[in-house]
Design a protein around this motif. Structure first.
Motif, mmCIF file in Angstrom:
data_model
loop_
_atom_site.group_PDB
_atom_site.id
_atom_site.type_symbol
_atom_site.label_atom_id
_atom_site.label_comp_id
_atom_site.label_asym_id
_atom_site.label_seq_id
_atom_site.Cartn_x
_atom_site.Cartn_y
_atom_site.Cartn_z
ATOM 1 N N ALA A 124 -2.756 -1.719 -8.820
ATOM 2 C CA ALA A 124 -3.614 -0.423 -9.156
ATOM 3 C C ALA A 124 -3.288 0.005 -10.536
ATOM 4 C CB ALA A 124 -3.456 0.367 -8.396
ATOM 5 N N TYR A 146 0.859 -1.063 0.000
ATOM 6 C CA TYR A 146 -0.005 0.012 0.042
ATOM 7 C C TYR A 146 1.022 1.337 -0.001
ATOM 8 C CZ TYR A 146 -4.096 -2.586 1.533
ATOM 9 O OH TYR A 146 -5.320 -3.426 1.320
ATOM 10 N N GLU A 188 -3.757 3.796 -0.359
ATOM 11 C CA GLU A 188 -4.024 3.072 -1.559
ATOM 12 C C GLU A 188 -3.346 1.912 -1.720
ATOM 13 O OE1 GLU A 188 -3.486 4.263 -6.269
ATOM 14 O OE2 GLU A 188 -2.111 5.315 -4.691
ATOM 15 N N GLN A 230 0.510 5.458 0.827
ATOM 16 C CA GLN A 230 -0.460 6.661 1.650
ATOM 17 C C GLN A 230 0.701 8.224 1.199
ATOM 18 O OE1 GLN A 230 -1.672 6.510 5.606
ATOM 19 N NE2 GLN A 230 -3.413 7.889 4.988
#
Length: 115
Positions: free
Chosen positions: A60, A36, A45, A38
Motif C-alpha cells: 500500500a 491486512y 486494508e 484494520q
C-alpha cells in the motif's frame, strides 16, 4: 488449517516491529500471502502481499518504503517488518493466505504506535 500471527505490541513512533505468521494445515509454499490491517472504525486494508515463491511483492502507498514483507517456505512463515512506525499504523494486523478459492485468515495481532 491455522495461521497464527505474533509480534504485535506497543511501540513508540519511529520504532520498529516484526510480525510473524506461522502457517499449518495447508501447502504454504503454494499460497500467495498477504498482510491486512484494520483500525477501529475503518475498513480492513491490504498492506502488503507476496507471491507463493516470494519473487514479487507489493505494498500500500501508506507503508511503501517503511514495511517489508518476506516469507520462508521452509519454515511455513510469512513476515512483516515494520520500520518508522507512525500512530496511524495502529491497527489489528491479519495474515491471509490465498490460492484460487481457498482463503485462510489468522486471528490478528494488535499493533499500537503511541508515545
Amino acid at each position: 488449517v491455522q495461521l497464527v500471527e505474533s509480534g504485535g505490541g506497543l511501540v513508540q513512533p519511529g520504532g520498529s516491529l516484526r510480525l510473524s505468521c506461522a502457517a499449518s494445515g495447508f501447502t504454504f509454499r503454494r499460497y500467495h500471502m498477504r498482510w491486512y490491517r484494520q483500525a477501529p472504525g475503518k475498513e480492513r486494508e491490504l498492506v502488503a502481499r507476496i507471491t507463493s515463491n516470494g519473487d514479487t511483492t507489493s505494498y500500500a502507498d501508506s507503508v511503501k518504503g517503511r514495511f517489508t514483507i518476506s516469507r520462508d517456505n521452509a519454515e511455513n512463515t510469512v513476515y512483516l517488518q515494520m520500520n518508522s512506525l507512525k500512530p496511524e499504523d495502529t491497527a489489528v494486523y491479519y495474515c491471509n493466505g490465498v490460492l484460487g478459492l481457498y482463503d485462510y485468515w489468522g486471528q490478528g495481532t494488535q499493533v499500537t504506535v503511541s508515545s
